[in-house]
Scaffold this motif. Sequence first.
Motif, PDB file in Angstrom:
ATOM      1  N   ARG A 194       0.818  -1.212   0.000  1.00 49.10           N
ATOM      2  CA  ARG A 194       0.000   0.000   0.000  1.00 49.10           C
ATOM      3  C   ARG A 194       0.854   1.265   0.000  1.00 49.10           C
ATOM      4  NH1 ARG A 194      -4.239  -2.038   4.693  1.00 49.10           N
ATOM      5  NH2 ARG A 194      -5.738  -3.087   3.301  1.00 49.10           N
ATOM      6  N   GLY A 198      -6.829  -2.242  -0.999  1.00 50.92           N
ATOM      7  CA  GLY A 198      -6.385  -0.877  -0.737  1.00 50.92           C
ATOM      8  C   GLY A 198      -5.040  -0.536  -1.335  1.00 50.92           C
ATOM      9  N   ILE A 199      -4.653  -1.226  -2.407  1.00 48.02           N
ATOM     10  CA  ILE A 199      -3.378  -0.962  -3.080  1.00 48.02           C
ATOM     11  C   ILE A 199      -3.617   0.105  -4.152  1.00 48.02           C
ATOM     12  CG2 ILE A 199      -1.565  -1.953  -4.537  1.00 48.02           C
ATOM     13  CD1 ILE A 199      -2.098  -4.624  -3.106  1.00 48.02           C
TER      14      ILE A 199
END
Length: 248
Positions: free
Chosen positions: A181, A217-218
């Motif tokens: 992330r 959530g990258i």
Amino acid sequence: MGERVELAVPGLDATLGVIRHGHFGRPVLVFPSEAGRAEDFENNGMLEVVGDLVDAGRVTFFCVDSLDRYTWSAYDQPTEERARRHRIYQAWLEQAVLPHLAYTLGGWRNDIITFGVSLGAYHAAHFTLQRADVAPLSISLSGSYDPTAWRGFGEIGDNTYFVNPMAYVANAEGDHLAWLRSRANLLLVVGEGPFEWEPTKSYPSTLAFADVLRRKGIPHQLDVWGHDSAHDWPWWRKQFAHHLPRFV
């Protein structure tokens, strides 16, 4: 500039080539389409459409050969064996190509962009996810990101899992996920036109991969072009010229 350099492949009695275009600027590691060579980038007009960026010293391209005929294009081999062989290619990139870039550039750079089209799009995204410490951004055009869907057979094991972004990203957690992330950023581009659905399955695969990245959530961007946008070089030239300038 434009000279081909041969670099030994670890564990094989073979070499693969690297060609540099440019004299300064952000380095871009360029993967060819399936079973392609380093020359394909220039021969298919990709260099020409961003030539102004090269002339201005904003970007330097390092184009590499594929090893696909021995790895993913070896359709007579089970998926697990093809994946094992792919890890030899990964070793060549890390042990031969990265040091070559560092030497050629006169010092280490940790802001490499990876780029590829078709099967090269997979290579670009996978390399960034594996080595976001040195190549934090990938630009992938018309890719397919699940090797288990590539005309495979046989049982699937660890070799396949660890080269399958759809699998290992979906299961990423803890410190490793936090690292991805914080470091990785992927641009996924695909069209809705000829050959993006069949036989390549690039359109559904790209959307599925973007959804995995979203759920984890990258950082990533998904850019879907229209029904006239085909799985072919004329459209890849347009997409590349559209996106690259904002990153260099």
